[in-house]
Enzyme design. Structure first.
Site, PDB file in Angstrom:
ATOM      1  N   LEU A  47      -7.111   3.516  -1.923  1.00 27.59           N
ATOM      2  CA  LEU A  47      -7.052   3.139  -3.134  1.00 27.59           C
ATOM      3  C   LEU A  47      -6.403   1.981  -2.951  1.00 27.59           C
ATOM      4  O   LEU A  47      -5.060   1.794  -2.825  1.00 27.59           O
ATOM      5  CB  LEU A  47      -6.384   4.253  -4.228  1.00 27.59           C
ATOM      6  CG  LEU A  47      -6.722   3.812  -5.727  1.00 27.59           C
ATOM      7  CD1 LEU A  47      -8.061   3.781  -5.914  1.00 27.59           C
ATOM      8  CD2 LEU A  47      -6.118   4.693  -6.245  1.00 27.59           C
ATOM      9  N   ASP A  48      -6.720   0.687  -3.610  1.00 29.46           N
ATOM     10  CA  ASP A  48      -6.073  -0.405  -3.525  1.00 29.46           C
ATOM     11  C   ASP A  48      -5.213  -0.798  -4.193  1.00 29.46           C
ATOM     12  O   ASP A  48      -4.985  -0.069  -5.039  1.00 29.46           O
ATOM     13  CB  ASP A  48      -7.145  -1.555  -3.107  1.00 29.46           C
ATOM     14  CG  ASP A  48      -7.952  -2.065  -4.453  1.00 29.46           C
ATOM     15  OD1 ASP A  48      -9.228  -1.947  -4.417  1.00 29.46           O
ATOM     16  OD2 ASP A  48      -7.301  -2.193  -5.632  1.00 29.46           O
ATOM     17  N   PHE A  49      -4.273  -1.803  -3.524  1.00 30.48           N
ATOM     18  CA  PHE A  49      -2.937  -2.018  -4.094  1.00 30.48           C
ATOM     19  C   PHE A  49      -2.805  -2.187  -5.707  1.00 30.48           C
ATOM     20  O   PHE A  49      -1.972  -1.913  -6.288  1.00 30.48           O
ATOM     21  CB  PHE A  49      -2.351  -3.411  -3.468  1.00 30.48           C
ATOM     22  CG  PHE A  49      -1.194  -3.831  -3.657  1.00 30.48           C
ATOM     23  CD1 PHE A  49      -0.057  -2.771  -3.444  1.00 30.48           C
ATOM     24  CD2 PHE A  49      -0.827  -5.116  -4.228  1.00 30.48           C
ATOM     25  CE1 PHE A  49       1.287  -3.421  -3.653  1.00 30.48           C
ATOM     26  CE2 PHE A  49       0.695  -5.436  -4.555  1.00 30.48           C
ATOM     27  CZ  PHE A  49       1.568  -4.651  -4.207  1.00 30.48           C
TER      28      PHE A  49
END
Length: 196
Positions: A47-49
């Protein structure tokens, strides 16, 4: 049996336990190690930043693969705040699949939704009086890099906030940002018998 941790990943937390590169200014970014103290567990997927919401971690390789592998087509549901009042035409395009640089997305389940009752984001989403926003629920069964953000941008409605609500039957329900819940999951033995 396998350990499975349901974690509500806060905004701007790395989806890994170490930050080798640091931020653009050289500062250390928050990582899973700031929140998860259980040893020998690893994220099942990413899950991206800049995204928030449900991240699953496990100590079991086959379970990790089952959750993360695109071949298994495990549904992932996102609540997405987009810039502008999303049109029926854009919703239909998202449902059918959108052409991205790395190929067309699979058909998705997509519906407009009322703004969900979420925690405040820090920093908050930028607010502009002249430009409304709307919320969309999107369920996909694949995992291209930053896929949901690229999908909404491709139909003319850039993503402002992205929260993953569910993966398969597991959801964020009852978890505040930074909170986690540990459960035990039965992992069936998938090895085939050598007997005829």
């Amino acid at each position: 049996m396998a350990t499975l941790i349901l974690f509500n990943k806060p905004f701007r937390v790395m989806c890994q336990f170490t930050d080798e590169k640091g931020g653009t200014d050289g500062s250390r970014r928050a990582t899973l190690a700031d929140w998860i103290t259980t040893s020998c567990v690893y994220p099942a997927g990413r899950l991206d930043f800049e995204s928030e919401g449900l991240l699953l971690l496990t100590d079991n390789g086959p379970l990790q693969h089952r959750i993360a592998s695109p071949r298994n087509k495990m549904p992932k549901t996102y609540w997405v705040q987009v810039e502008g009042e999303i049109s029926d035409k854009a919703l239909q395009q998202l449902r059918k699949g959108v052409e991205l640089k790395d190929g067309k997305t699979r058909p998705a389940e997509v519906a407009a939704m009322e703004p969900p009752d979420l925690w405040p984001r820090n920093p908050p989403v930028r607010h502009r009086e002249s430009i409304p926003t709307s919320w969309v629920r999107i369920t996909i069964t694949e995992g291209k890099n930053r896929q949901v953000r690229r999908m909404t941008a491709a139909v003319g409605f850039p993503t402002l906030r992205l929260v993953r609500y569910g993966i398969g039957d597991w959801t964020l329900d009852g978890l505040a940002p930074g909170e986690s819940r540990t459960i035990t999951v039965h992992v069936p033995n998938t090895r085939r018998s050598s007997r005829p």
